[in-house]
Write a protein that holds these residues in place. Sequence first.
Motif, mmCIF file in Angstrom:
data_model
loop_
_atom_site.group_PDB
_atom_site.id
_atom_site.type_symbol
_atom_site.label_atom_id
_atom_site.label_comp_id
_atom_site.label_asym_id
_atom_site.label_seq_id
_atom_site.Cartn_x
_atom_site.Cartn_y
_atom_site.Cartn_z
ATOM 1 N N ASP A 6 2.436 2.934 -9.620
ATOM 2 C CA ASP A 6 2.350 1.616 -8.978
ATOM 3 C C ASP A 6 3.239 1.548 -7.734
ATOM 4 O O ASP A 6 2.852 0.991 -6.712
ATOM 5 N N GLY A 7 4.431 2.119 -7.820
ATOM 6 C CA GLY A 7 5.329 2.146 -6.669
ATOM 7 C C GLY A 7 4.744 2.943 -5.524
ATOM 8 O O GLY A 7 4.893 2.576 -4.350
ATOM 9 N N THR A 8 4.052 4.037 -5.857
ATOM 10 C CA THR A 8 3.395 4.850 -4.828
ATOM 11 C C THR A 8 2.329 4.029 -4.119
ATOM 12 O O THR A 8 2.270 3.992 -2.888
ATOM 13 N N ILE A 9 1.499 3.331 -4.879
ATOM 14 C CA ILE A 9 0.433 2.517 -4.289
ATOM 15 C C ILE A 9 1.032 1.421 -3.405
ATOM 16 O O ILE A 9 0.553 1.179 -2.287
ATOM 17 N N ARG A 10 2.100 0.776 -3.869
ATOM 18 C CA ARG A 10 2.723 -0.307 -3.090
ATOM 19 C C ARG A 10 3.356 0.195 -1.798
ATOM 20 O O ARG A 10 3.436 -0.534 -0.813
ATOM 21 N N ALA A 11 3.826 1.445 -1.787
ATOM 22 C CA ALA A 11 4.519 1.990 -0.606
ATOM 23 C C ALA A 11 3.596 2.131 0.599
ATOM 24 O O ALA A 11 4.051 2.075 1.735
ATOM 25 N N TYR A 12 2.293 2.279 0.350
ATOM 26 C CA TYR A 12 1.339 2.481 1.438
ATOM 27 C C TYR A 12 0.983 1.153 2.090
ATOM 28 O O TYR A 12 0.615 0.198 1.427
ATOM 29 N N THR A 128 10.238 2.550 -7.129
ATOM 30 C CA THR A 128 10.376 1.491 -8.133
ATOM 31 C C THR A 128 10.921 0.206 -7.531
ATOM 32 O O THR A 128 10.464 -0.892 -7.865
ATOM 33 N N ASP A 129 11.888 0.342 -6.627
ATOM 34 C CA ASP A 129 12.537 -0.831 -6.032
ATOM 35 C C ASP A 129 11.907 -1.267 -4.713
ATOM 36 O O ASP A 129 12.470 -2.106 -4.004
ATOM 37 N N ASP A 130 10.739 -0.708 -4.380
ATOM 38 C CA ASP A 130 10.030 -1.061 -3.145
ATOM 39 C C ASP A 130 10.901 -0.872 -1.911
ATOM 40 O O ASP A 130 10.966 -1.726 -1.023
ATOM 41 N N LEU A 131 11.561 0.278 -1.836
ATOM 42 C CA LEU A 131 12.468 0.585 -0.736
ATOM 43 C C LEU A 131 11.920 1.644 0.213
ATOM 44 O O LEU A 131 12.673 2.256 0.970
ATOM 45 N N ILE A 132 10.604 1.870 0.181
ATOM 46 C CA ILE A 132 10.005 2.867 1.063
ATOM 47 C C ILE A 132 8.663 2.364 1.571
ATOM 48 O O ILE A 132 7.917 1.714 0.844
ATOM 49 N N ALA A 133 8.402 2.658 2.838
ATOM 50 C CA ALA A 133 7.118 2.339 3.469
ATOM 51 C C ALA A 133 6.518 3.645 3.987
ATOM 52 O O ALA A 133 7.202 4.429 4.649
ATOM 53 N N ILE A 134 5.252 3.863 3.670
ATOM 54 C CA ILE A 134 4.567 5.103 4.031
ATOM 55 C C ILE A 134 3.258 4.743 4.723
ATOM 56 O O ILE A 134 2.503 3.911 4.219
ATOM 57 N N PRO A 135 2.960 5.370 5.866
ATOM 58 C CA PRO A 135 1.669 5.095 6.516
ATOM 59 C C PRO A 135 0.542 5.710 5.695
ATOM 60 O O PRO A 135 0.765 6.640 4.917
ATOM 61 N N HIS A 137 -1.878 8.062 4.424
ATOM 62 C CA HIS A 137 -1.975 9.510 4.582
ATOM 63 C C HIS A 137 -2.559 10.041 3.278
ATOM 64 O O HIS A 137 -1.856 10.129 2.254
ATOM 65 N N ALA A 138 -3.843 10.362 3.295
ATOM 66 C CA ALA A 138 -4.566 10.718 2.069
ATOM 67 C C ALA A 138 -3.946 11.896 1.319
ATOM 68 O O ALA A 138 -3.820 11.864 0.093
ATOM 69 N N ALA A 139 -3.544 12.944 2.038
ATOM 70 C CA ALA A 139 -2.991 14.132 1.369
ATOM 71 C C ALA A 139 -1.670 13.807 0.679
ATOM 72 O O ALA A 139 -1.457 14.207 -0.474
ATOM 73 N N LEU A 140 -0.780 13.085 1.360
ATOM 74 C CA LEU A 140 0.501 12.730 0.744
ATOM 75 C C LEU A 140 0.281 11.839 -0.466
ATOM 76 O O LEU A 140 0.877 12.055 -1.525
ATOM 77 N N LYS A 141 -0.569 10.863 -0.335
ATOM 78 C CA LYS A 141 -0.832 9.938 -1.449
ATOM 79 C C LYS A 141 -1.368 10.700 -2.666
ATOM 80 O O LYS A 141 -0.903 10.508 -3.792
ATOM 81 N N SER A 142 -2.318 11.583 -2.428
ATOM 82 C CA SER A 142 -2.889 12.381 -3.516
ATOM 83 C C SER A 142 -1.814 13.244 -4.178
ATOM 84 O O SER A 142 -1.729 13.317 -5.414
ATOM 85 N N GLU A 143 -0.985 13.894 -3.374
ATOM 86 C CA GLU A 143 0.079 14.734 -3.921
ATOM 87 C C GLU A 143 1.068 13.905 -4.737
ATOM 88 O O GLU A 143 1.518 14.332 -5.806
#
Length: 176
Positions: A6-12, A128-135, A137-143
Amino acid sequence: LALDHDGTIRAYGRAHGVAGGLFGVFDAASGGKDRQTSAEVGTCDGIVVLQSIATLTGPELRALTMAGAVKRTSDAWKSRGITVAYGDQRESLSLQSLFAQNGIRYIPIPWSGANKPRAVEVVRRWLTDDLIAIPEHAALKSEMLKFQEKILPSGQLSFTARRSGHDDHVALLITA
């Protein structure tokens, strides 16, 4: 899985201002299916901002050569005021020299059984703490969504891509 789904999905796509204090992160390729990755990292209002993610495949890297790839990366970073980059210890002597020739100080991080789990834990906290923002990027998200933690017979933790997948982009996060 090693990273919070969930944190990964929110970061994008997380909104953020202009990142300051930029530095580069670099993951060298060792050949074969390995990919060379790089990104710019900074912060904005307490949020870690990953941006300008670049990837070179093995054939692209062979055509460009490592010196050419470092020059391309260095030129892009310098245009944004980046003068320091971090990466793992693989090829560190040659990378330090190549980056120095291009005006970038390259600082290698020797990953060990002790410090890599701590670095992964930092990324987990960011997610977990929503402290990262990621543009996007399909490959990074998948990994990120497939990155696994395994306990070895020795009791050490190991982190790797699921099956024979890639984790070249996730390495950028861990290095950051």
